[in-house]
Every structure is written in C-alpha cells, then in structure tokens.
Design an enzyme around this catalytic site. Structure first.
Site, PDB file in Angstrom:
ATOM      1  N   HIS A  40     -28.920  19.097  -0.486  1.00  0.00           N
ATOM      2  CA  HIS A  40     -28.723  19.561  -2.205  1.00  0.00           C
ATOM      3  C   HIS A  40     -28.065  20.550  -2.251  1.00  0.00           C
ATOM      4  CE1 HIS A  40     -30.946  20.260  -5.770  1.00  0.00           C
ATOM      5  NE2 HIS A  40     -30.676  21.808  -5.567  1.00  0.00           N
ATOM      6  N   TYR A  44      -9.318  -3.926 -10.949  1.00  0.00           N
ATOM      7  CA  TYR A  44      -9.381  -2.343 -10.658  1.00  0.00           C
ATOM      8  C   TYR A  44      -8.375  -1.738 -10.856  1.00  0.00           C
ATOM      9  CZ  TYR A  44      -7.559  -3.495  -6.166  1.00  0.00           C
ATOM     10  OH  TYR A  44      -6.951  -4.071  -5.108  1.00  0.00           O
ATOM     11  N   GLU A 104     -26.961  13.267  -3.203  1.00  0.00           N
ATOM     12  CA  GLU A 104     -28.737  13.490  -2.205  1.00  0.00           C
ATOM     13  C   GLU A 104     -29.117  12.437  -3.690  1.00  0.00           C
ATOM     14  OE1 GLU A 104     -30.814  16.966  -4.215  1.00  0.00           O
ATOM     15  OE2 GLU A 104     -29.023  17.334  -4.946  1.00  0.00           O
ATOM     16  N   CYS A 156       0.640  -1.162  -0.149  1.00  0.00           N
ATOM     17  CA  CYS A 156       0.549  -0.483  -0.028  1.00  0.00           C
ATOM     18  C   CYS A 156       1.208   1.214   0.321  1.00  0.00           C
ATOM     19  CB  CYS A 156      -0.894   0.405   0.971  1.00  0.00           C
ATOM     20  SG  CYS A 156      -1.761   1.122   1.034  1.00  0.00           S
ATOM     21  N   CYS A 214      -1.814   1.782  -3.081  1.00  0.00           N
ATOM     22  CA  CYS A 214      -2.582   3.182  -2.562  1.00  0.00           C
ATOM     23  C   CYS A 214      -1.825   4.298  -2.302  1.00  0.00           C
ATOM     24  CB  CYS A 214      -3.399   2.043  -1.425  1.00  0.00           C
ATOM     25  SG  CYS A 214      -3.808   1.043  -0.889  1.00  0.00           S
ATOM     26  N   VAL A 270     -13.115   1.015  -3.323  1.00  0.00           N
ATOM     27  CA  VAL A 270     -13.622   2.453  -3.985  1.00  0.00           C
ATOM     28  C   VAL A 270     -12.496   1.692  -5.304  1.00  0.00           C
ATOM     29  CG1 VAL A 270     -12.618   4.112  -4.075  1.00  0.00           C
ATOM     30  CG2 VAL A 270     -14.294   4.081  -2.945  1.00  0.00           C
ATOM     31  N   GLU A 285      -7.326   1.498 -13.160  1.00  0.00           N
ATOM     32  CA  GLU A 285      -6.853   2.747 -12.446  1.00  0.00           C
ATOM     33  C   GLU A 285      -5.422   3.184 -13.274  1.00  0.00           C
ATOM     34  OE1 GLU A 285      -8.108   2.164  -7.637  1.00  0.00           O
ATOM     35  OE2 GLU A 285      -6.918   1.870  -8.227  1.00  0.00           O
ATOM     36  N   LYS A 297      -0.443   5.388  -5.564  1.00  0.00           N
ATOM     37  CA  LYS A 297      -0.931   5.554  -6.877  1.00  0.00           C
ATOM     38  C   LYS A 297      -2.005   6.468  -6.741  1.00  0.00           C
ATOM     39  CE  LYS A 297      -5.201   3.824  -5.940  1.00  0.00           C
ATOM     40  NZ  LYS A 297      -5.634   2.595  -5.465  1.00  0.00           N
TER      41      LYS A 297
END
Length: 463
Positions: free
Chosen positions: A452, A180, A457, A46, A51, A355, A184, A54
């Site tokens: 908003h 992924y 939302e 990582c 991570c 993610v 990425e 990256k």
C-alpha cells in the site's frame, strides 16, 4: 555443375527473435549452425518494426501526457512542442545499434549468419543466393507481415511497418482495425497530437480480450479524443493530389444506407497479419501441412509433418508474441542438441501473459470470462472485479479508470484468468503471471499481504 552443399548440424531460416534464440542456444551445445536472414538486418519484426520501436513511441507519448499531468502537481513546465522527426531519428539510431548488437552476439556464439533468401530444395537442403546448405535439422522461423486489404486504392494507406517510416506526424489519421496493433498506434498518434478515428467492423474493440479491457479502453480513448466508427466495412481510398488531406477513405455502416467518406493525410491498415512463406518454395516439401490461415502446422514439439523440419513464431501462428517465439526456440534447441535431460523439452502455450501498450495500458493472462464459462460452465466459475482511480490521478480533474477482473474456477477457486487495465498494469502483470502459471488459487492471492498504496494491491484484496 551444381554447387557442393555446405554441411551444418542445424539451419535456421529467419533472423527474428525466435530464430536468433534457437540458433544461439543450439550453438551453445556445440552444434554447427547457419542462420539465414534476407532482410539485411537481424531482430525481425519486434526489433525493427514492432515491440521495440513501438515502445519508444509509446514512451514519447506517455511523456507528453505526463507534462499535462504535471501542472496539477504545481509543476510549471511551460509550453512544449513535439518533434516527430527528432524522435524518429533517435529511435532509428537505437534500433540500428540493436541490429549491430545482435550481429555481434551471433558471431560471438559461432553462428554463421548468411544474408539472403532461403528456399527449400528438399527437406535437408536449402538454396540461398548461389549456395546450397544442408542439415539434418531445419527450422522455419520466418515470421509474418501486416496485411493490406484487397480494396481499391488500398496501397495509398500504410500498414504498421509503414508507421515507422513516417518522417512527419500526420494531422488527421484513420486507423482501420481495432485489434491490439491498431489500438496501440491510435493511442500513440492521439497522445502526440494527431486527430484520430478508429474504424472497427463491430461495436467492440480488442474482441479477443476480456470485455473489461475492450470496454474500458474504448471509453478512455473516447475521453482522450479518439473517435470511433463502428460496424463499418471499408470500401477503398482515393488520393487527391495537392489536397491538405489527400486521402479519401470510403466506407459503409451496417444498418445505414449509402456510403460515407472522410479525408485524412494518413490511413493506417491494422487488419491482421499473414505468415511469411511465399519465398520458401514449400512446394518442395509436399508433406508440410499449411492451415487455412497460411500458417505452417506443427505439433506441441514444433515438429512439422516432415521429420527434421520444425517451425515456430509468427509463421507457426500460435500466440504470436516475441517472448513466446524466444521461449519456443530455446526449448527446441535444448531438445535437439541439449542431450537426454532435455528429451521432452517443449513450450507450454497455456497461460501466456501479454500486454497492450494502449492509453491506458492493459494486461491479460489466462481465460477471458466468456472462455472460462465455455470451459467450466456458468456454475463452475466465479468472477471478482474492481474499478477505481489510481492515486496518481488524485489531484487531476480527470479520473482515468483502473479496472481488474479475476476469473476463478472450481470449488478450490483456481485462478484461470486475470485481466487488468489502467496506469501501470503493464508492469503489474508479470509477477501475477508467475503465480497463475504455478496454479495459484484465490485463497493464495488473499493470503498475500497487500503493498500500500499501489494499484497492484487491489489484485489481492478483491471481494
């Protein structure tokens, strides 16, 4: 004469995220802990080749995109150039600082850092360099590494680790693999100006994620100029010295005759990862079970088949994510050294949010729609979806999509899956992950007043 074993309460093999977290937590309870790491730097994949660096590259790519967006808001930024070497140098300096911080924290927490390769002598003894360390509890947290396929000339390509060694930006890149990691890195290359082609074995990308993510991601990447070669099988690489694009990648395509080829100055293999077990001498532990993918088998408490030997993180192979390894490591240390109140401590591997730092970003937690149908039946689930343009793009001629899918199950409509893709979705997911972990229903989402104007939302207003 054999060396006299040095005695510890706990030996942790691997100085990555999981190993560090477990070692430090154990030491906080007063355990005498040794942390063995053979790479010469702490932080594991990582921090060093995953991570963290990256995300730095992703941030740089995002700034380039923002400069293009700026003119549509009346902001004249003039011409700009990108210096790959400058960013690499700054990124590497940042990672080196993190390595130093980890080493300082380990020392501060009274964990003994042992620099060297560990190999088992027995279930309670480890050889490292010329020393023998002994403990009643030993954790294997050695992580994993990217796979280079067994193809002719494959060594002329690079893997995801090699991406961070690049001193200059490639002009034309082939990314082989559409998980992924490949997606990425392909997105970063393209946003920074490289010509990019993604090669995938099927018609889809991100196949382990819900199709709303894969389909939307691929369509947007194509709009950004990324090319795709589908249903392909790579054959190998030939290197032509002196050529501007020296790497000739060859492949065949399902349903088509013959072999195709293309020339590149960078071929990046993103075809999977494998656990780091080779140096451990696991033959000394015949009871330890290895599964068909080479990962060490453990139960829900991270126990292997040998009492006192544990495993977690990428070498364990379940939810191979940094925060998962950290959480599992801390839970294990709590159970082993935290006293009776932690006797049942273990990580719950259900509903872990994650993610994808693609272009655009995406986030997912829980079951995909297909997984939910298999678990609850077609009549047992309901799917809510929305697709719109983030207000950020209201003034731009291009309209990147944001797409969201909520998967609910049963008459109470318990939320069992949430899948998001679009600007800001990487930051949106965490809070909804908490709600889903707590067992939120669609009604709970509906009862939350929307903020908003935001993209988030839409998650609480889907109909």
């Amino acid at each position: 004469m054999a060396p006299i074993a040095r005695l510890f309460d706990f030996i942790v093999i691997g100085g990555g995220s999981g190993g560090l977290a477990c070692a430090r937590r154990a030491a906080s309870y007063g355990a005498k802990v040794a942390l063995i790491e053979g790479s010469g730097r702490l932080g594991g994949t990582c921090v060093n080749v995953g991570c963290v660096p990256k995300k730095v590259m992703f941030n740089g790519a995002s700034i380039v995109e923002a400069l293009e967006d700026a003119k549509h808001y009346g902001i004249n930024v003039g011409s700009h150039t990108f210096d790959w070497g400058f960013l690499k140098q700054a990124r590497d300096a940042y990672v080196k600082r993190l390595n130093g911080i980890y080493a300082t924290n380990v020392a501060k927490d009274n964990v003994e850092y042992v620099d060297g390769e560990a190999s088992f002598i027995s279930s309670t003894e480890i050889r490292v360099n010329d020393a023998v360390l002994s403990a009643k509890h030993i954790l294997i947290a050695t992580g994993g590494h990217p796979i280079i396929p067994a193809l002719e000339g494959a060594e002329h390509g690079i893997d995801s680790d090699g991406f961070f060694d690049l001193e200059a930006q490639p002009k034309k890149v082939a990314v082989v693999g559409s998980g992924y990691i490949g997606i990425e890195l392909a997105g970063i290359f393209r946003a920074l100006g490289s010509d990019v082609t993604v090669f995938t074995r099927t018609a889809q990308i991100l196949r382990h994620h819900d199709n709303i993510i894969g389909d939307t991601m691929m369509a947007e990447m194509k709009r950004l100029g990324v090319k795709f070669e589908h249903n392909m099988s790579a054959h190998g690489i030939k290197r032509h010295e002196g050529a501007e694009l020296p790497l000739e990648l060859s492949w065949s395509t399902s349903g088509q005759e013959g072999v195709s080829s293309g020339s590149y100055d960078c071929v990046l293999w993103a075809v999977g990862r494998a656990p780091n077990t080779k140096a451990l001498n696991l033959g000394a532990l015949p009871e330890v079970e290895i599964n068909k993918t080479g990962h060490i088998v453990a139960d829900e408490y991270q126990n292997t088949k040998i009492p006192g030997v544990y495993t977690l993180g990428d070498v364990y192979g379940k939810s191979e994510l940094t925060p998962v390894a950290i959480a599992a490591g801390r839970k294990l240390a709590d159970r082993l050294f935290g006293g009776e109140r932690f006797a049942g401590s273990k990580l719950d591997y259900v509903n872990i949010p994650t993610v994808i730092f693609g272009h655009p970003t995406a986030g997912t937690v829980g079951l995909t729609e297909n997984e939910a149908r298999q678990a609850y039946g077609d009549d047992g689930i309901k799917v809510y979806q929305t697709r719109f343009t983030n207000m950020y793009y209201s003034l731009t001629p291009y309209k990147p999509p944001t797409a969201m899918k909520l998967v609910v199950a049963g008459p109470e409509e318990k939320v069992v899956g949430l899948h998001l893709i679009g600007r800001g979705c990487d930051e949106i997911l965490q809070g909804f992950g908490v709600a889903i972990k707590m067992g939120a229903t669609k009604k709970d989402f509906d009862n939350c007043v929307a903020i908003h104007p935001t993209s988030s939302e839409e998650v609480v207003t889907m109909r």
